[in-house]
Design a protein around this motif. Structure first.
Motif, PDB file in Angstrom:
ATOM      1  N   ALA A 202       0.837  -1.208   0.000  1.00 50.46           N
ATOM      2  CA  ALA A 202       0.000   0.000   0.000  1.00 50.46           C
ATOM      3  C   ALA A 202       0.870   1.257   0.000  1.00 50.46           C
ATOM      4  CB  ALA A 202      -0.934   0.004   1.202  1.00 50.46           C
TER       5      ALA A 202
ATOM      6  N   ASN B 197       3.826   8.854   3.413  1.00 50.54           N
ATOM      7  CA  ASN B 197       3.883   7.391   3.405  1.00 50.54           C
ATOM      8  C   ASN B 197       2.964   6.786   4.475  1.00 50.54           C
ATOM      9  OD1 ASN B 197       5.618   6.680   1.276  1.00 50.54           O
ATOM     10  ND2 ASN B 197       7.440   7.127   2.494  1.00 50.54           N
ATOM     11  N   ILE B 198       2.931   7.394   5.651  1.00 48.70           N
ATOM     12  CA  ILE B 198       2.069   6.864   6.717  1.00 48.70           C
ATOM     13  C   ILE B 198       0.592   7.012   6.319  1.00 48.70           C
ATOM     14  CG2 ILE B 198       1.343   7.113   9.130  1.00 48.70           C
ATOM     15  CD1 ILE B 198       4.213   7.982   9.792  1.00 48.70           C
TER      16      ILE B 198
ATOM     17  N   TRP C 225      12.480   3.954   6.173  1.00 51.38           N
ATOM     18  CA  TRP C 225      11.321   3.832   7.076  1.00 51.38           C
ATOM     19  C   TRP C 225      10.765   2.395   7.057  1.00 51.38           C
ATOM     20  CZ3 TRP C 225       5.930   3.797   5.264  1.00 51.38           C
ATOM     21  CH2 TRP C 225       5.012   3.717   6.316  1.00 51.38           C
TER      22      TRP C 225
ATOM     23  N   GLY D 261      -4.624   3.196   2.493  1.00 50.04           N
ATOM     24  CA  GLY D 261      -4.537   2.013   1.641  1.00 50.04           C
ATOM     25  C   GLY D 261      -5.167   0.764   2.230  1.00 50.04           C
TER      26      GLY D 261
ATOM     27  N   ALA E 154      -0.579   7.109   3.275  1.00 51.19           N
ATOM     28  CA  ALA E 154      -0.850   6.130   2.209  1.00 51.19           C
ATOM     29  C   ALA E 154      -1.092   4.746   2.809  1.00 51.19           C
ATOM     30  CB  ALA E 154       0.311   6.081   1.217  1.00 51.19           C
ATOM     31  N   THR E 155      -0.374   4.439   3.883  1.00 48.23           N
ATOM     32  CA  THR E 155      -0.553   3.146   4.539  1.00 48.23           C
ATOM     33  C   THR E 155      -1.951   3.018   5.144  1.00 48.23           C
ATOM     34  OG1 THR E 155       1.791   3.037   5.109  1.00 48.23           O
ATOM     35  CG2 THR E 155       0.303   1.633   6.385  1.00 48.23           C
TER      36      THR E 155
END
Lengths: 209, 209
Positions: free
Chosen positions: A172, B169-170, A199, B176, B172-173
């Protein structure tokens, strides 16, 4: 005669290559129009305009809108297989393999544009047979990620995390980058790949140092 | 008289509550139909059928398909504000706040279903004014995540990671998860929240222990 033969081979290789690069150009431009306007609202005319072709010229490359959507997704999955999975298969150490997967997946964004990647979520617009095909190709990629994490786990290099949940979260993350990456942004693609890889791996590895 | 008055208040409170829960039911069912069929391919008739209303009955709740799409996204953003951001604002320690954001965002999946969340990516189908409104609400959430990471960084608790890239990114996680979470899957939502929180925090924190 031999020279002639070689020339012909070179010429046909050149023709294949330029046909391929023209198709790629069409896929990328079409993907952008479709993700901005939405699949149903996009006409073959809109796409023809975006790639500087007449509608008839566009039909030379592609049979119709649904064919095109499937062809774009196939192109996106080909890129994952050739530029992410294939090089990662050469790496036996699962830690280095995971690093390479994330690094190379990030670079797909500059190699092929973000729209092609975003479009792979639009499976509902495909025919059932095409949908099954794309879903299957995505599953193969997920399984590759799972196997890599399982190998980390089995060798005691992974934190106490579920392999399945973590594989899905990592996918994801890399897939999600297509929705936020901005080529005009302050960070280069290398920096983004570096911070993301760092990360992800620090989160996964029992001993990240 | 007083009793009478209280009764009326209770009755109208009850009426407001049941109207709200009926709207929520419609939003969730409509989001499922739209994400499965695609926005353009979905008719008001399809949605009416899914929520057991006549088309006229559905128009009592909602003016049209585009209004409905915006109302569903508003409902999704309301849920993030009320169930993720509001409780996190009560927590001053950025490490605990980050943990709570991810934990509560994960639980949106069971509180409101996955389809409502997936639909928030479909901003291209909105009117320009509605699109600007939803994009702005998403930006507020991203900024909240950024501030939390910046506070971790300023207090020396964060690894050498870029605040902006890591925030994206977090997000999107957690966003997602709606695309892969399966309520019938082997892991409970609590287990998924735990493994996700653990992975995200270990990746971010300089000293995760």
């Amino acid at each position: 005669m031999l020279t002639n033969h070689t020339n012909t081979e070179e010429e046909s290789l050149h023709a294949v290559k330029s046909a391929r690069s023209r198709s790629e150009e069409i896929f990328r431009a079409a993907a952008e129009v479709i993700t901005v306007k939405g699949f149903d609202a996009t006409s073959m005319n809109d796409i023809a305009k975006a790639v500087d072709l007449t509608k008839a010229g566009l039909y030379h490359y592609i049979q119709g809108k649904q064919e095109l959507l499937h062809a774009i997704m196939d192109y996106a999955m080909d890129a994952i297989e050739q530029e992410v999975v294939a090089p990662a298969l050469e790496v036996s150490d699962p830690r280095e393999r995971l690093r390479l997967i994330i690094w190379n997946h990030t670079h797909l964004l500059t190699n092929h544009g973000t729209h092609v990647s975003i479009l792979t979520d639009e499976v509902s617009a495909l025919t059932p047979a095409h949908r099954a095909d794309i879903v299957q190709r995505k599953r193969v990629y997920l399984n590759f990620m799972r196997e890599t994490l399982q190998q980390l786990k089995d060798s005691g290099q992974m934190r106490d995390l579920d392999v399945n949940v973590t594989s899905l979260n990592i996918l994801a993350t890399v897939v999600g980058m297509a929705r936020w990456y901005n080529p005009e942004g302050p960070k280069s693609i290398h920096e983004i790949a570096e911070h993301t890889t760092s990360w992800v791996l620090n989160g996964v590895l029992a001993d990240p140092s």
